[in-house]
Enzyme design. Structure first.
Site, PDB file in Angstrom:
ATOM      1  N   HIS A   3      -7.625   4.644   5.952  1.00 25.13           N
ATOM      2  CA  HIS A   3      -6.816   4.112   4.842  1.00 25.13           C
ATOM      3  C   HIS A   3      -6.190   5.240   4.025  1.00 25.13           C
ATOM      4  O   HIS A   3      -5.053   5.126   3.549  1.00 25.13           O
ATOM      5  CB  HIS A   3      -7.681   3.209   3.956  1.00 25.13           C
ATOM      6  CG  HIS A   3      -6.920   2.500   2.870  1.00 25.13           C
ATOM      7  ND1 HIS A   3      -5.853   1.661   3.122  1.00 25.13           N
ATOM      8  CD2 HIS A   3      -7.064   2.506   1.523  1.00 25.13           C
ATOM      9  CE1 HIS A   3      -5.374   1.185   1.980  1.00 25.13           C
ATOM     10  NE2 HIS A   3      -6.089   1.693   0.990  1.00 25.13           N
ATOM     11  N   SER A  36       0.838  -1.201   0.000  1.00 27.14           N
ATOM     12  CA  SER A  36       0.000   0.000   0.000  1.00 27.14           C
ATOM     13  C   SER A  36       0.871   1.249   0.000  1.00 27.14           C
ATOM     14  O   SER A  36       1.732   1.407   0.855  1.00 27.14           O
ATOM     15  CB  SER A  36      -0.874   0.049   1.250  1.00 27.14           C
ATOM     16  OG  SER A  36      -1.758  -1.016   1.273  1.00 27.14           O
ATOM     17  N   MET A  65      -1.722  -6.465   7.044  1.00 29.40           N
ATOM     18  CA  MET A  65      -2.695  -7.414   6.483  1.00 29.40           C
ATOM     19  C   MET A  65      -2.151  -8.146   5.255  1.00 29.40           C
ATOM     20  O   MET A  65      -2.914  -8.564   4.389  1.00 29.40           O
ATOM     21  CB  MET A  65      -3.977  -6.661   6.095  1.00 29.40           C
ATOM     22  CG  MET A  65      -4.568  -5.828   7.207  1.00 29.40           C
ATOM     23  SD  MET A  65      -5.955  -4.847   6.617  1.00 29.40           S
ATOM     24  CE  MET A  65      -6.189  -3.709   7.986  1.00 29.40           C
ATOM     25  N   SER A  66      -0.841  -8.295   5.189  1.00 24.71           N
ATOM     26  CA  SER A  66      -0.262  -8.936   3.995  1.00 24.71           C
ATOM     27  C   SER A  66       1.026  -9.666   4.371  1.00 24.71           C
ATOM     28  O   SER A  66       1.257  -9.972   5.531  1.00 24.71           O
ATOM     29  CB  SER A  66       0.027  -7.871   2.923  1.00 24.71           C
ATOM     30  OG  SER A  66       1.086  -7.028   3.332  1.00 24.71           O
ATOM     31  N   ALA A 115       2.727  -1.614   4.062  1.00 24.57           N
ATOM     32  CA  ALA A 115       2.428  -0.545   5.010  1.00 24.57           C
ATOM     33  C   ALA A 115       2.012  -1.221   6.297  1.00 24.57           C
ATOM     34  O   ALA A 115       1.316  -2.234   6.267  1.00 24.57           O
ATOM     35  CB  ALA A 115       1.291   0.312   4.476  1.00 24.57           C
ATOM     36  N   HIS A 156      -5.042  -9.247  -1.598  1.00 26.43           N
ATOM     37  CA  HIS A 156      -5.065  -9.629  -0.183  1.00 26.43           C
ATOM     38  C   HIS A 156      -6.183 -10.638   0.071  1.00 26.43           C
ATOM     39  O   HIS A 156      -7.173 -10.658  -0.654  1.00 26.43           O
ATOM     40  CB  HIS A 156      -5.352  -8.399   0.694  1.00 26.43           C
ATOM     41  CG  HIS A 156      -4.413  -7.263   0.485  1.00 26.43           C
ATOM     42  ND1 HIS A 156      -4.558  -6.387  -0.567  1.00 26.43           N
ATOM     43  CD2 HIS A 156      -3.332  -6.844   1.190  1.00 26.43           C
ATOM     44  CE1 HIS A 156      -3.597  -5.488  -0.507  1.00 26.43           C
ATOM     45  NE2 HIS A 156      -2.831  -5.735   0.537  1.00 26.43           N
ATOM     46  N   HIS A 202      -3.284   0.016  -5.076  1.00 30.95           N
ATOM     47  CA  HIS A 202      -2.669  -1.218  -5.575  1.00 30.95           C
ATOM     48  C   HIS A 202      -2.894  -1.340  -7.075  1.00 30.95           C
ATOM     49  O   HIS A 202      -4.034  -1.399  -7.531  1.00 30.95           O
ATOM     50  CB  HIS A 202      -3.271  -2.434  -4.873  1.00 30.95           C
ATOM     51  CG  HIS A 202      -2.792  -2.593  -3.470  1.00 30.95           C
ATOM     52  ND1 HIS A 202      -1.631  -3.251  -3.166  1.00 30.95           N
ATOM     53  CD2 HIS A 202      -3.278  -2.139  -2.307  1.00 30.95           C
ATOM     54  CE1 HIS A 202      -1.442  -3.211  -1.856  1.00 30.95           C
ATOM     55  NE2 HIS A 202      -2.425  -2.545  -1.306  1.00 30.95           N
ATOM     56  N   TYR A 261      -8.259 -10.253   2.369  1.00 29.94           N
ATOM     57  CA  TYR A 261      -9.476  -9.506   2.754  1.00 29.94           C
ATOM     58  C   TYR A 261     -10.322  -9.085   1.557  1.00 29.94           C
ATOM     59  O   TYR A 261     -11.463  -8.668   1.730  1.00 29.94           O
ATOM     60  CB  TYR A 261      -9.129  -8.298   3.639  1.00 29.94           C
ATOM     61  CG  TYR A 261      -8.281  -7.200   3.019  1.00 29.94           C
ATOM     62  CD1 TYR A 261      -8.765  -6.396   1.994  1.00 29.94           C
ATOM     63  CD2 TYR A 261      -7.002  -6.957   3.507  1.00 29.94           C
ATOM     64  CE1 TYR A 261      -7.995  -5.380   1.455  1.00 29.94           C
ATOM     65  CE2 TYR A 261      -6.220  -5.940   2.978  1.00 29.94           C
ATOM     66  CZ  TYR A 261      -6.718  -5.150   1.953  1.00 29.94           C
ATOM     67  OH  TYR A 261      -5.948  -4.157   1.418  1.00 29.94           O
ATOM     68  N   GLU A 262      -9.768  -9.200   0.356  1.00 28.75           N
ATOM     69  CA  GLU A 262     -10.569  -8.915  -0.844  1.00 28.75           C
ATOM     70  C   GLU A 262     -11.418 -10.132  -1.222  1.00 28.75           C
ATOM     71  O   GLU A 262     -12.143 -10.093  -2.218  1.00 28.75           O
ATOM     72  CB  GLU A 262      -9.646  -8.533  -2.000  1.00 28.75           C
ATOM     73  CG  GLU A 262      -8.890  -7.224  -1.748  1.00 28.75           C
ATOM     74  CD  GLU A 262      -7.785  -6.984  -2.772  1.00 28.75           C
ATOM     75  OE1 GLU A 262      -8.102  -6.499  -3.862  1.00 28.75           O
ATOM     76  OE2 GLU A 262      -6.624  -7.305  -2.468  1.00 28.75           O
ATOM     77  N   ASN A 315       1.447   4.512  10.426  1.00 24.40           N
ATOM     78  CA  ASN A 315       0.622   5.027  11.532  1.00 24.40           C
ATOM     79  C   ASN A 315       1.024   4.317  12.817  1.00 24.40           C
ATOM     80  O   ASN A 315       1.557   3.206  12.773  1.00 24.40           O
ATOM     81  CB  ASN A 315      -0.877   4.762  11.246  1.00 24.40           C
ATOM     82  CG  ASN A 315      -1.147   3.285  10.986  1.00 24.40           C
ATOM     83  OD1 ASN A 315      -0.919   2.777   9.880  1.00 24.40           O
ATOM     84  ND2 ASN A 315      -1.601   2.591  12.003  1.00 24.40           N
TER      85      ASN A 315
END
Ligand code: HPA
Length: 282
Positions: free
Chosen positions: A257, A42, A221-222, A126, A96, A74, A98-99, A245
């Site tokens: 995001h 990201s 998340m990756s 990220a 990902h 992305h 989550y997609e 962050n």
């Protein structure tokens, strides 16, 4: 029938042969095989230009096995370039879990890159910073991970003949040698343990306290599934997180995001130049 197997539209009985077929298309289109792959996380897309001038770019849709990306920040293409003699594949984004994707789909790019000759895989992301001494915009070398996705890219039938067995050793997923090379370029580079969660929601403050207790320094998340797939096939892996962050509950800020992407973008030149110096030395 086991849910997620043959009733799943993404299920493929042999993801290894599917990656080999994508690699054949890629090397035909590019006219060369490759030495190293970089997956841009990201916001890292902005770093792509700092890494070097592309010799070409191929839409992932032309290679087979890649779904269309659904996340802002992305891109759905792979670039190739020469970095000091290293033939480099630059994935301008990733997909990902989550997609809605299966682990085998998430790692298809990494398997394709390795089938196209890559012996080194650099995974960028990220991440939220859990350690108090991390600052926003800081790159951190991943020293290890906690795979908290509950999934594995090696789940499913045995890899076909000619591939390593499914019980992969993960003692040194993130190459100590490559981390040493990175630190020789930038001795101030910190290291940390990356906790991979399924997302797509950010964590609660209680979850961040739990993750800290488990030994995590970074959260995202990756990366973990791709690192497992790359290591399984014997590639050397380098992971670099960009702290975008402070993790949930560690600052007054709420997580957004758009802020994550903006923070990554503002560090693009620094991290791009780190990669451009690193690639010729791997
Ligand atoms: N949590 C999870 N994933 C992330 C974060 C975070 O705080 N920041 C960037 N990706």
């Amino acid at each position: 029938m086991i849910s997620g197997m043959s009733d799943d539209p993404e299920y493929h009985p042999d993801p290894y042969s599917r990656a080999a077929a994508s690699a054949t298309r890629l090397t035909q289109l590019a006219g060369t095989s490759f030495d190293a792959a970089v997956v841009l996380g990201s916001g890292w897309l902005a770093a792509a230009d700092a890494i070097g001038t592309a010799d070409g770019e191929v839409p992932l849709a032309d290679l087979g096995g890649f779904p269309a990306p659904t996340t802002a920040g992305h891109g759905g293409a792979v670039r190739y370039l020469n970095a000091g003699g290293q033939r480099v594949l630059l994935f301008l984004g990733r997909v990902h879990m989550y997609e809605g994707h299966e682990p085998a789909t998430v790692v298809h790019g990494v398997r394709t890159a390795i089938a196209a000759g890559c012996r080194t895989v650099i995974l960028t992301n990220a991440a939220g910073g859990i350690r108090a001494d991390y600052t926003v915009g800081q790159p951190v070398l991943v020293s290890d991970h906690l795979n908290l996705t509950g999934r594995s890219p090696l789940w499913g039938p045995q890899p076909p003949a000619g591939y390593p067995g499914r019980f992969a050793d993960l003692t040194a997923v993130y190459s100590p040698r490559l981390r040493e090379v990175a630190r020789s370029l930038d001795p101030a580079l910190a290291e940390g343990v990356y906790a991979a969660l399924p997302g797509p929601h950010y964590e609660t403050p209680a979850e961040i306290r739990m993750l800290r207790g488990l030994g995590a320094d970074l959260v995202g998340m990756s990366t973990a599934l791709e690192a497992i797939a790359a290591r399984h096939l014997g590639a050397e892996v380098l992971g670099i997180s960009l702290v975008t962050n402070a993790a949930a509950g560690l600052s007054e800020e709420l997580l957004d995001h758009a802020d994550v992407l903006a923070a990554a973008k503002s560090s693009a030149e620094r991290v791009g130049s780190l990669l451009s110096q690193l690639l010729p030395r791997i």
